[in-house]
Enzyme design. Structure first.
Site, mmCIF file in Angstrom:
data_model
loop_
_atom_site.group_PDB
_atom_site.id
_atom_site.type_symbol
_atom_site.label_atom_id
_atom_site.label_comp_id
_atom_site.label_asym_id
_atom_site.label_seq_id
_atom_site.Cartn_x
_atom_site.Cartn_y
_atom_site.Cartn_z
ATOM 1 N N CYS A 122 0.828 -1.158 -0.287
ATOM 2 C CA CYS A 122 0.025 0.069 0.014
ATOM 3 C C CYS A 122 0.862 1.221 0.111
ATOM 4 O O CYS A 122 0.799 1.977 -0.889
ATOM 5 C CB CYS A 122 -0.886 -0.066 1.266
ATOM 6 S SG CYS A 122 -2.230 -1.317 1.145
ATOM 7 N N ILE A 123 1.505 1.752 1.026
ATOM 8 C CA ILE A 123 1.923 2.857 1.289
ATOM 9 C C ILE A 123 3.272 3.202 0.210
ATOM 10 O O ILE A 123 3.158 4.340 -0.176
ATOM 11 C CB ILE A 123 2.689 2.909 2.654
ATOM 12 C CG1 ILE A 123 1.636 2.726 3.748
ATOM 13 C CG2 ILE A 123 3.259 4.340 2.909
ATOM 14 C CD1 ILE A 123 2.139 2.617 5.238
#
Length: 447
Positions: free
Chosen positions: A278-279
């Site tokens: 994700c990040i």
């Protein structure tokens, strides 16, 4: 239900009685826990994946995802509430279909929607009236309506009339035992009132709290906002780490004291770089899409630059520490990277900064290896083909003493840090693991 179409009302009624059959496409870190949550909520669920090895594991009652214990998998499978298949023709028998496939970046750091598009085509090939299709893959605002909907409508059926389309962002956090799929609030949205109602009814059938928002694009933006928030704040503390280090100030001590403030502050922690699906990826989905609207994203892009530079900083710091503590050049050293997973206590190496560290240290001429109790061997990855097949070295005194330096890249709880301090002549700690265990010595250097 009078304000909704008869078709939507009928599906809502079947959801309520659990007669509606559910499907999850993509049985990875998001999809398998989601499918089991649906099954535990009373739905009969079919899981779909193109990987035959996952089918074999499920058939053998062996979970490959930590969040799903073997006992739970077997219970749902044996009760008839969960089964898995590679045969996508069975999608025609399902009423509510959740899509949980990867959304990586291309080599040029632009969104790669190939998995979403291919899955949407598979669904379209078996689409029938009255189905609810939900996309869960993290993506830029507009993907559900502008990319998925046209593919599904290509056969003549119309969203909001013949079938229903929505978006609900996944919020899994591998290794976090405080939360599970059913206890994490679920944001939902739909293409029109009927789809919105059905999304709320379906997800409300197996999660504790549903948070409806007005449009699919809004729900897509929610997920990006959550991860960009973390990305930017981690970049901030990474930059502060460099500034404070130059001043002789321990950033970890600063954060520990700052978080005593009961308002107006939330602790974030520095590290060797960002990992996970994700990040490191999601911010680039928004920066790419924002160009369509001539909107700059300088703040987000700067955060990305800072975070992606951290493995280079750690490598430089390693070279300096070897020269100062051991009187030896990095190019003539043997280095152990401790921890390959992107976060502690999980086997997930997606986008792990440890992979970049291994590559950078090797490029500087050092002999490099890794140890990780959760990752016995490096599998094939898209970016680090030269590392494929490298195996975790043993954890014992003789092995550790054979390295000139150990870089703590992932702070697994199972690691014996006191032993590491005794066995190694130089420890470069990127996670403050030694400090948290009260271990300090001249040969332990924070980075």
């Amino acid at each position: 239900m009078s304000s909704f179409s008869q078709q939507a009302a009928d599906l809502a009624a079947r959801i309520g009685t659990r007669e509606a059959r559910a499907a999850v496409i993509g049985l990875g870190y998001v999809g398998l826990p989601l499918a089991i949550a649906m099954a535990r909520g009373g739905f009969k669920v079919t899981g779909f994946d193109i990987d035959p090895s996952k089918m074999e594991a499920i058939a053998a009652g062996r979970s490959y995802i930590e969040a799903v214990p073997d006992a739970t998998l077997n219970e749902m499978r044996d009760s008839g509430h969960f089964r898995a298949t590679c045969d996508f023709a069975e999608l025609a028998e399902c009423d509510c279909i959740a899509i949980c496939v990867p959304t990586p970046l291309t080599a040029h750091r632009t969104p790669d929607l190939s998995f979403i598009e291919a899955t949407a085509r598979s669904v379209a090939g078996h689409l029938r009236k009255g189905q609810l299709i939900s996309l869960e893959s993290t993506t830029y605002p507009g993907t559900t309506d502008d990319v998925v909907r046209p593919i599904l409508e290509a056969g003549g059926l119309k969203s909001g009339v013949d079938f229903f389309l929505g978006f609900s962002p996944e919020r899994e956090d591998p290794g976090n035992r405080q939360f599970e799929t059913v206890t994490i609030p679920k944001v939902v949205a739909g293409d029109g009132a009927d789809a919105a109602m059905l999304m709320e009814a379906f997800y409300g059938g197996f999660v504790h709290k549903v948070v409806p928002v007005s449009t699919n694009a809004t729900a897509e933006a929610v997920k990006l906002t959550e991860n960009i928030f973390r990305c930017v704040n981690i970049a901030l503390v990474n930059e502060l780490k460099l500034v404070y280090d130059a001043m002789g100030i321990d950033v970890w001590e600063v954060i520990e004291a700052a978080k005593s403030k009961p308002f107006g502050y939330m602790p974030f922690y520095p590290g060797p770089g960002l990992g996970g699906h994700c990040i490191p990826i999601d911010p680039f989905y928004l920066t790419w899409k924002s160009r369509e609207y001539d909107q700059p994203t300088r703040f987000i892009e700067l955060a990305g630059e800072i975070n992606t530079s951290m493995p280079h900083h750690v490598t430089d710091r390693l070279g300096q520490a070897l020269d100062r503590v051991a009187g030896k050049a990095l190019s003539r050293s043997k280095v152990l990277v401790l921890g390959l997973a992107y976060k502690k206590n999980v086997p997930d190496i997606r986008e792990s900064p440890s992979l970049k560290l291994l590559e950078l240290i090797r490029e500087r001429g050092a002999e490099v290896a890794y140890h990780d109790p959760f990752v016995p061997e490096i599998p094939r990855t898209r970016e680090y083909m030269d590392l494929k097949g490298m195996r975790s070295v043993d954890w014992d005194e003789a092995t550790i003493r054979g390295f000139d330096a150990v870089v703590i890249a992932t702070d697994h709880d199972a690691t014996d840090y006191a032993a590491l301090a005794r066995w190694s002549d130089l420890v470069l700690d990127t996670r403050n693991a030694m400090g948290r265990h009260g271990i300090a010595a001249p040969h332990i250097v924070k980075a």
